[in-house]
Design a protein around this motif. Structure first.
Motif, PDB file in Angstrom:
ATOM      1  N   ALA A 221       0.833  -1.207   0.000  1.00 17.29           N
ATOM      2  CA  ALA A 221       0.000   0.000   0.000  1.00 17.29           C
ATOM      3  C   ALA A 221       0.866   1.255   0.000  1.00 17.29           C
ATOM      4  O   ALA A 221       0.574   2.216  -0.726  1.00 17.29           O
ATOM      5  N   ASP A 222       1.936   1.236   0.791  1.00 17.72           N
ATOM      6  CA  ASP A 222       2.849   2.384   0.814  1.00 17.72           C
ATOM      7  C   ASP A 222       3.499   2.585  -0.548  1.00 17.72           C
ATOM      8  O   ASP A 222       3.654   3.725  -1.005  1.00 17.72           O
ATOM      9  N   ALA A 223       3.871   1.507  -1.192  1.00 15.97           N
ATOM     10  CA  ALA A 223       4.481   1.599  -2.525  1.00 15.97           C
ATOM     11  C   ALA A 223       3.482   2.164  -3.529  1.00 15.97           C
ATOM     12  O   ALA A 223       3.832   3.018  -4.344  1.00 15.97           O
ATOM     13  N   GLU A 224       2.237   1.700  -3.464  1.00 13.14           N
ATOM     14  CA  GLU A 224       1.201   2.184  -4.387  1.00 13.14           C
ATOM     15  C   GLU A 224       0.979   3.686  -4.228  1.00 13.14           C
ATOM     16  O   GLU A 224       0.724   4.385  -5.207  1.00 13.14           O
ATOM     17  N   GLU A 225       1.072   4.191  -3.011  1.00 10.74           N
ATOM     18  CA  GLU A 225       0.846   5.613  -2.753  1.00 10.74           C
ATOM     19  C   GLU A 225       1.868   6.508  -3.446  1.00 10.74           C
ATOM     20  O   GLU A 225       1.593   7.679  -3.701  1.00 10.74           O
ATOM     21  N   THR A 226       3.043   5.974  -3.758  1.00 10.76           N
ATOM     22  CA  THR A 226       4.069   6.800  -4.407  1.00 10.76           C
ATOM     23  C   THR A 226       3.700   7.120  -5.845  1.00 10.76           C
ATOM     24  O   THR A 226       4.134   8.141  -6.367  1.00 10.76           O
ATOM     25  N   GLY A 227       2.952   6.231  -6.492  1.00 13.30           N
ATOM     26  CA  GLY A 227       2.613   6.430  -7.895  1.00 13.30           C
ATOM     27  C   GLY A 227       3.766   6.170  -8.846  1.00 13.30           C
ATOM     28  O   GLY A 227       3.637   6.329 -10.056  1.00 13.30           O
ATOM     29  N   ASP A 228       4.895   5.745  -8.332  1.00 14.45           N
ATOM     30  CA  ASP A 228       6.084   5.462  -9.139  1.00 14.45           C
ATOM     31  C   ASP A 228       6.033   4.012  -9.616  1.00 14.45           C
ATOM     32  O   ASP A 228       6.191   3.083  -8.823  1.00 14.45           O
ATOM     33  N   ALA A 229       5.812   3.827 -10.921  1.00 13.09           N
ATOM     34  CA  ALA A 229       5.610   2.483 -11.469  1.00 13.09           C
ATOM     35  C   ALA A 229       6.799   1.557 -11.231  1.00 13.09           C
ATOM     36  O   ALA A 229       6.620   0.380 -10.896  1.00 13.09           O
ATOM     37  N   SER A 230       8.014   2.054 -11.364  1.00 10.74           N
ATOM     38  CA  SER A 230       9.182   1.185 -11.164  1.00 10.74           C
ATOM     39  C   SER A 230       9.337   0.807  -9.692  1.00 10.74           C
ATOM     40  O   SER A 230       9.717  -0.317  -9.363  1.00 10.74           O
ATOM     41  N   TYR A 231       9.039   1.754  -8.809  1.00 10.48           N
ATOM     42  CA  TYR A 231       9.115   1.465  -7.372  1.00 10.48           C
ATOM     43  C   TYR A 231       8.048   0.434  -6.978  1.00 10.48           C
ATOM     44  O   TYR A 231       8.318  -0.489  -6.208  1.00 10.48           O
ATOM     45  N   ILE A 232       6.859   0.590  -7.524  1.00  7.96           N
ATOM     46  CA  ILE A 232       5.764  -0.349  -7.242  1.00  7.96           C
ATOM     47  C   ILE A 232       6.119  -1.745  -7.744  1.00  7.96           C
ATOM     48  O   ILE A 232       5.913  -2.744  -7.044  1.00  7.96           O
ATOM     49  N   ALA A 233       6.694  -1.823  -8.935  1.00  3.87           N
ATOM     50  CA  ALA A 233       7.097  -3.121  -9.489  1.00  3.87           C
ATOM     51  C   ALA A 233       8.150  -3.782  -8.604  1.00  3.87           C
ATOM     52  O   ALA A 233       8.080  -4.987  -8.321  1.00  3.87           O
ATOM     53  N   ARG A 234       9.108  -2.999  -8.134  1.00  6.80           N
ATOM     54  CA  ARG A 234      10.149  -3.540  -7.247  1.00  6.80           C
ATOM     55  C   ARG A 234       9.534  -3.992  -5.921  1.00  6.80           C
ATOM     56  O   ARG A 234       9.889  -5.036  -5.383  1.00  6.80           O
ATOM     57  N   ALA A 235       8.596  -3.228  -5.401  1.00  3.05           N
ATOM     58  CA  ALA A 235       7.934  -3.594  -4.146  1.00  3.05           C
ATOM     59  C   ALA A 235       7.161  -4.902  -4.307  1.00  3.05           C
ATOM     60  O   ALA A 235       7.134  -5.729  -3.393  1.00  3.05           O
ATOM     61  N   ARG A 236       6.541  -5.080  -5.453  1.00  2.00           N
ATOM     62  CA  ARG A 236       5.820  -6.336  -5.704  1.00  2.00           C
ATOM     63  C   ARG A 236       6.772  -7.521  -5.744  1.00  2.00           C
ATOM     64  O   ARG A 236       6.438  -8.610  -5.258  1.00  2.00           O
ATOM     65  N   GLU A 237       7.959  -7.324  -6.309  1.00  3.90           N
ATOM     66  CA  GLU A 237       8.967  -8.395  -6.320  1.00  3.90           C
ATOM     67  C   GLU A 237       9.383  -8.743  -4.891  1.00  3.90           C
ATOM     68  O   GLU A 237       9.517  -9.918  -4.541  1.00  3.90           O
ATOM     69  N   VAL A 238       9.594  -7.718  -4.095  1.00  3.12           N
ATOM     70  CA  VAL A 238       9.970  -7.932  -2.685  1.00  3.12           C
ATOM     71  C   VAL A 238       8.857  -8.673  -1.956  1.00  3.12           C
ATOM     72  O   VAL A 238       9.113  -9.620  -1.197  1.00  3.12           O
ATOM     73  N   ALA A 239       7.614  -8.282  -2.200  1.00  3.51           N
ATOM     74  CA  ALA A 239       6.475  -8.925  -1.543  1.00  3.51           C
ATOM     75  C   ALA A 239       6.364 -10.393  -1.949  1.00  3.51           C
ATOM     76  O   ALA A 239       6.091 -11.254  -1.100  1.00  3.51           O
ATOM     77  N   GLU A 240       6.582 -10.688  -3.218  1.00  2.00           N
ATOM     78  CA  GLU A 240       6.534 -12.088  -3.668  1.00  2.00           C
ATOM     79  C   GLU A 240       7.632 -12.908  -3.002  1.00  2.00           C
ATOM     80  O   GLU A 240       7.414 -14.046  -2.591  1.00  2.00           O
ATOM     81  N   ARG A 241       8.822 -12.318  -2.874  1.00  2.00           N
ATOM     82  CA  ARG A 241       9.914 -13.021  -2.204  1.00  2.00           C
ATOM     83  C   ARG A 241       9.586 -13.234  -0.726  1.00  2.00           C
ATOM     84  O   ARG A 241       9.852 -14.302  -0.159  1.00  2.00           O
ATOM     85  N   ALA A 242       8.958 -12.244  -0.104  1.00  2.00           N
ATOM     86  CA  ALA A 242       8.561 -12.372   1.307  1.00  2.00           C
ATOM     87  C   ALA A 242       7.535 -13.488   1.482  1.00  2.00           C
ATOM     88  O   ALA A 242       7.618 -14.272   2.435  1.00  2.00           O
ATOM     89  N   LYS A 243       6.584 -13.579   0.557  1.00  2.00           N
ATOM     90  CA  LYS A 243       5.575 -14.645   0.626  1.00  2.00           C
ATOM     91  C   LYS A 243       6.228 -16.014   0.468  1.00  2.00           C
ATOM     92  O   LYS A 243       5.866 -16.966   1.171  1.00  2.00           O
ATOM     93  N   ALA A 244       7.197 -16.116  -0.441  1.00  2.00           N
ATOM     94  CA  ALA A 244       7.895 -17.388  -0.634  1.00  2.00           C
ATOM     95  C   ALA A 244       8.690 -17.763   0.616  1.00  2.00           C
ATOM     96  O   ALA A 244       8.710 -18.934   1.021  1.00  2.00           O
TER      97      ALA A 244
END
Length: 73
Positions: free
Chosen positions: A26-49
């Motif tokens: 949610a914090d990443a989405e608030e930035t509106g920065d597409a590359s930052y959001i994409a990186r945050a999603r990668e981090v989240a997927e790694r955290a879930k794994a």
């Protein structure tokens, strides 16, 4: 001035539950920065794994037996 080398830090290891991951995204989405959001999603997927791996390791019967023996000691 002398500089110290930085060691890599993986934020995924600090996202230990679903709520932490949701807040992080949610914090990443608030930035509106597409590359930052994409990186945050990668981090989240790694955290879930990582979380899934921890859960599988903790459900191993040998580990559970060992833990029970240590608690009973």
């Amino acid at each position: 001035m002398r500089s110290e080398p930085l060691t890599p830090c993986d934020p995924a290891k600090y996202l230990t539950d679903d709520e932490d991951i949701a807040v992080f995204l949610a914090d990443a989405e608030e930035t509106g920065d597409a590359s930052y959001i994409a990186r945050a999603r990668e981090v989240a997927e790694r955290a879930k794994a990582m979380k899934q791996t921890r859960n599988e390791a903790c459900s191993d019967s040998d580990y559970a037996d060992l833990s029970k023996k240590q608690r009973d000691a």
